[in-house]
Design a protein around this motif. Structure first.
Motif, mmCIF file in Angstrom:
data_model
loop_
_atom_site.group_PDB
_atom_site.id
_atom_site.type_symbol
_atom_site.label_atom_id
_atom_site.label_comp_id
_atom_site.label_asym_id
_atom_site.label_seq_id
_atom_site.Cartn_x
_atom_site.Cartn_y
_atom_site.Cartn_z
ATOM 1 N N LEU A 46 0.820 -1.209 0.000
ATOM 2 C CA LEU A 46 0.000 0.000 0.000
ATOM 3 C C LEU A 46 0.855 1.261 0.000
ATOM 4 C CD1 LEU A 46 -2.930 -0.954 2.393
ATOM 5 C CD2 LEU A 46 -3.004 -0.703 -0.090
ATOM 6 N N SER A 47 1.963 1.244 0.699
ATOM 7 C CA SER A 47 2.815 2.440 0.703
ATOM 8 C C SER A 47 3.669 2.520 -0.570
ATOM 9 C CB SER A 47 3.707 2.469 1.941
ATOM 10 O OG SER A 47 4.635 1.420 1.902
ATOM 11 N N TYR A 48 4.152 1.385 -1.075
ATOM 12 C CA TYR A 48 5.035 1.405 -2.241
ATOM 13 C C TYR A 48 4.273 1.718 -3.532
ATOM 14 C CZ TYR A 48 8.802 -0.067 -5.352
ATOM 15 O OH TYR A 48 9.783 -0.096 -6.306
ATOM 16 N N PHE A 49 3.086 1.131 -3.700
ATOM 17 C CA PHE A 49 2.309 1.309 -4.930
ATOM 18 C C PHE A 49 1.151 2.295 -4.744
ATOM 19 C CE2 PHE A 49 3.985 -3.051 -5.740
ATOM 20 C CZ PHE A 49 4.692 -2.765 -6.896
ATOM 21 N N GLN A 50 1.248 3.196 -3.813
ATOM 22 C CA GLN A 50 0.152 4.104 -3.495
ATOM 23 C C GLN A 50 -0.333 4.884 -4.718
ATOM 24 O OE1 GLN A 50 1.174 7.091 -0.633
ATOM 25 N NE2 GLN A 50 -0.954 7.479 -0.110
ATOM 26 N N ALA A 51 0.572 5.451 -5.478
ATOM 27 C CA ALA A 51 0.188 6.242 -6.649
ATOM 28 C C ALA A 51 -0.484 5.362 -7.705
ATOM 29 C CB ALA A 51 1.400 6.943 -7.234
ATOM 30 N N ASN A 52 -0.016 4.135 -7.863
ATOM 31 C CA ASN A 52 -0.648 3.226 -8.824
ATOM 32 C C ASN A 52 -2.077 2.899 -8.405
ATOM 33 O OD1 ASN A 52 2.375 2.788 -8.833
ATOM 34 N ND2 ASN A 52 1.791 1.737 -10.713
ATOM 35 N N TYR A 53 -2.291 2.728 -7.108
ATOM 36 C CA TYR A 53 -3.635 2.440 -6.617
ATOM 37 C C TYR A 53 -4.563 3.641 -6.818
ATOM 38 C CZ TYR A 53 -1.528 -1.660 -4.370
ATOM 39 O OH TYR A 53 -0.878 -2.829 -4.130
ATOM 40 N N VAL A 54 -4.068 4.842 -6.604
ATOM 41 C CA VAL A 54 -4.870 6.045 -6.853
ATOM 42 C C VAL A 54 -5.211 6.140 -8.332
ATOM 43 C CG1 VAL A 54 -4.811 8.582 -6.829
ATOM 44 C CG2 VAL A 54 -3.982 7.307 -4.859
ATOM 45 N N PHE A 55 -4.263 5.826 -9.186
ATOM 46 C CA PHE A 55 -4.497 5.841 -10.628
ATOM 47 C C PHE A 55 -5.583 4.833 -11.018
ATOM 48 C CE2 PHE A 55 -3.574 4.699 -15.032
ATOM 49 C CZ PHE A 55 -3.494 5.953 -15.615
ATOM 50 N N GLY A 81 -16.080 0.152 -4.194
ATOM 51 C CA GLY A 81 -16.030 -1.288 -3.960
ATOM 52 C C GLY A 81 -15.092 -1.997 -4.912
ATOM 53 N N ALA A 82 -15.196 -1.685 -6.188
ATOM 54 C CA ALA A 82 -14.321 -2.322 -7.183
ATOM 55 C C ALA A 82 -12.860 -1.945 -6.936
ATOM 56 C CB ALA A 82 -14.745 -1.923 -8.592
ATOM 57 N N SER A 83 -12.607 -0.692 -6.604
ATOM 58 C CA SER A 83 -11.230 -0.259 -6.332
ATOM 59 C C SER A 83 -10.673 -0.963 -5.110
ATOM 60 C CB SER A 83 -11.175 1.248 -6.115
ATOM 61 O OG SER A 83 -11.592 1.932 -7.252
ATOM 62 N N CYS A 84 -11.469 -1.012 -4.044
ATOM 63 C CA CYS A 84 -11.002 -1.690 -2.830
ATOM 64 C C CYS A 84 -10.716 -3.164 -3.098
ATOM 65 C CB CYS A 84 -12.023 -1.538 -1.712
ATOM 66 S SG CYS A 84 -12.092 0.114 -1.021
ATOM 67 N N VAL A 138 -9.893 -4.663 -6.063
ATOM 68 C CA VAL A 138 -8.703 -4.815 -6.920
ATOM 69 C C VAL A 138 -7.433 -4.475 -6.135
ATOM 70 C CG1 VAL A 138 -7.536 -3.845 -8.937
ATOM 71 C CG2 VAL A 138 -9.949 -4.437 -9.068
ATOM 72 N N ILE A 139 -7.478 -3.394 -5.390
ATOM 73 C CA ILE A 139 -6.299 -2.970 -4.619
ATOM 74 C C ILE A 139 -5.979 -3.993 -3.536
ATOM 75 C CG2 ILE A 139 -5.483 -1.217 -2.997
ATOM 76 C CD1 ILE A 139 -7.036 0.831 -4.781
ATOM 77 N N ALA A 140 -7.011 -4.491 -2.854
ATOM 78 C CA ALA A 140 -6.773 -5.485 -1.798
ATOM 79 C C ALA A 140 -6.179 -6.764 -2.381
ATOM 80 C CB ALA A 140 -8.066 -5.787 -1.061
ATOM 81 N N MET A 141 -6.685 -7.234 -3.518
ATOM 82 C CA MET A 141 -6.149 -8.447 -4.127
ATOM 83 C C MET A 141 -4.683 -8.254 -4.528
ATOM 84 S SD MET A 141 -8.296 -10.903 -4.037
ATOM 85 C CE MET A 141 -8.789 -10.291 -2.446
ATOM 86 N N HIS A 142 -4.372 -7.105 -5.099
ATOM 87 C CA HIS A 142 -2.988 -6.855 -5.482
ATOM 88 C C HIS A 142 -2.101 -6.766 -4.245
ATOM 89 C CE1 HIS A 142 0.562 -4.588 -6.833
ATOM 90 N NE2 HIS A 142 0.376 -5.222 -7.979
ATOM 91 N N ALA A 143 -2.550 -6.024 -3.230
ATOM 92 C CA ALA A 143 -1.736 -5.836 -2.025
ATOM 93 C C ALA A 143 -1.540 -7.146 -1.269
ATOM 94 C CB ALA A 143 -2.384 -4.792 -1.117
ATOM 95 N N ILE A 144 -2.520 -8.052 -1.317
ATOM 96 C CA ILE A 144 -2.416 -9.324 -0.601
ATOM 97 C C ILE A 144 -1.492 -10.296 -1.328
ATOM 98 C CG2 ILE A 144 -3.726 -11.415 -0.003
ATOM 99 C CD1 ILE A 144 -6.056 -9.510 0.732
ATOM 100 N N PHE A 145 -1.601 -10.377 -2.638
ATOM 101 C CA PHE A 145 -0.879 -11.417 -3.365
ATOM 102 C C PHE A 145 0.433 -10.972 -3.995
ATOM 103 C CE2 PHE A 145 -5.229 -13.150 -3.377
ATOM 104 C CZ PHE A 145 -4.960 -14.338 -2.731
ATOM 105 N N TYR A 146 0.690 -9.675 -4.125
ATOM 106 C CA TYR A 146 1.932 -9.231 -4.750
ATOM 107 C C TYR A 146 3.069 -9.336 -3.740
ATOM 108 C CZ TYR A 146 5.102 -6.673 -7.765
ATOM 109 O OH TYR A 146 6.156 -6.329 -8.568
ATOM 110 N N ASN A 147 4.107 -10.072 -4.074
ATOM 111 C CA ASN A 147 5.250 -10.273 -3.187
ATOM 112 C C ASN A 147 6.221 -9.110 -3.350
ATOM 113 O OD1 ASN A 147 7.175 -11.293 -1.490
ATOM 114 N ND2 ASN A 147 7.897 -12.859 -2.917
ATOM 115 N N ILE A 148 6.066 -8.114 -2.517
ATOM 116 C CA ILE A 148 6.902 -6.912 -2.588
ATOM 117 C C ILE A 148 8.358 -7.231 -2.229
ATOM 118 C CG2 ILE A 148 6.401 -6.186 -0.227
ATOM 119 C CD1 ILE A 148 6.579 -3.742 -3.111
#
Length: 193
Positions: A78-87, A162-165, A167-177
């Protein structure tokens, strides 16, 4: 029953009486002049976007080993990809506006009305009160809110949230930072990218 004694003396002063029933110290509120403009916000988001190739790298999607690692992963993503999530949120919002033409027409009409009021830049009198152009624009926007509600903007807003939350939650949970950022270079990458 035991008797208790104590010294309850003191010097209490009632609060000073105020003239109004509800008073707000306007000096303590933050100034609206310090807020960035929408263009400045867009530039800040654009400048801090992470590369989309890194964001969508399929090889970095993995499940977390434990709940502790999952919690750390979500916070770091969430902190690293914050701008991507806003986009992503803005892209979904634009998609909703394009697919709901009534909402788009109401927003365009309100924007056109605000533009005309700003260009005209003259006070008008309503029921004996002078309204400045800024007050006229506020009144127009307030009058637009119920119309937006009637054409379904509330549903679109909640669908987008809802859709943003999701998509963002799925990416934040499964992406291995951890595959791209380690503890040592996280601060460095945050400054460089």
């Amino acid at each position: 029953m035991a008797q208790t004694s104590g010294n309850l003396s003191g010097n209490m002063q009632p609060p000073p009486p105020s003239g109004a029933r509800f008073s707000v110290d306007l000096q303590s509120l933050p100034s609206l002049a310090n807020l960035p403009s929408p263009l400045q916000i867009f530039q800040m988001v654009r400048n801090s976007l992470r590369p989309w190739i890194v964001f969508f790298n399929i090889n970095n999607f993995k499940t977390a080993v434990s709940m502790q690692r999952l919690n750390s992963r979500v916070v770091r993503n969430l902190s690293y990809f914050q701008a991507n999530y806003v986009f992503i949120f803005f892209v979904l919002m634009i998609y909703c506006l394009i697919t709901a033409p009534c909402i788009l027409l109401v927003i365009l009409a309100a924007a056109f009305g605000c533009h005309k009021l700003r260009v005209r830049n003259s006070n008008i009198t309503v029921v004996g009160h002078q309204l400045t152009p800024s007050q006229q624009i506020i009144a127009l926007n307030l009058a637009t809110a119920p119309v937006l509600f009637l054409v379904g903007a509330g549903a679109v807003l909640f669908w987008t949230l809802g859709a943003s939350c999701f998509v963002i939650a799925m990416h934040a949970i499964f992406y291995n930072i951890d595959a791209i950022v380690t503890e040592e270079n996280e601060g460095f990458l945050a400054q460089v990218v």
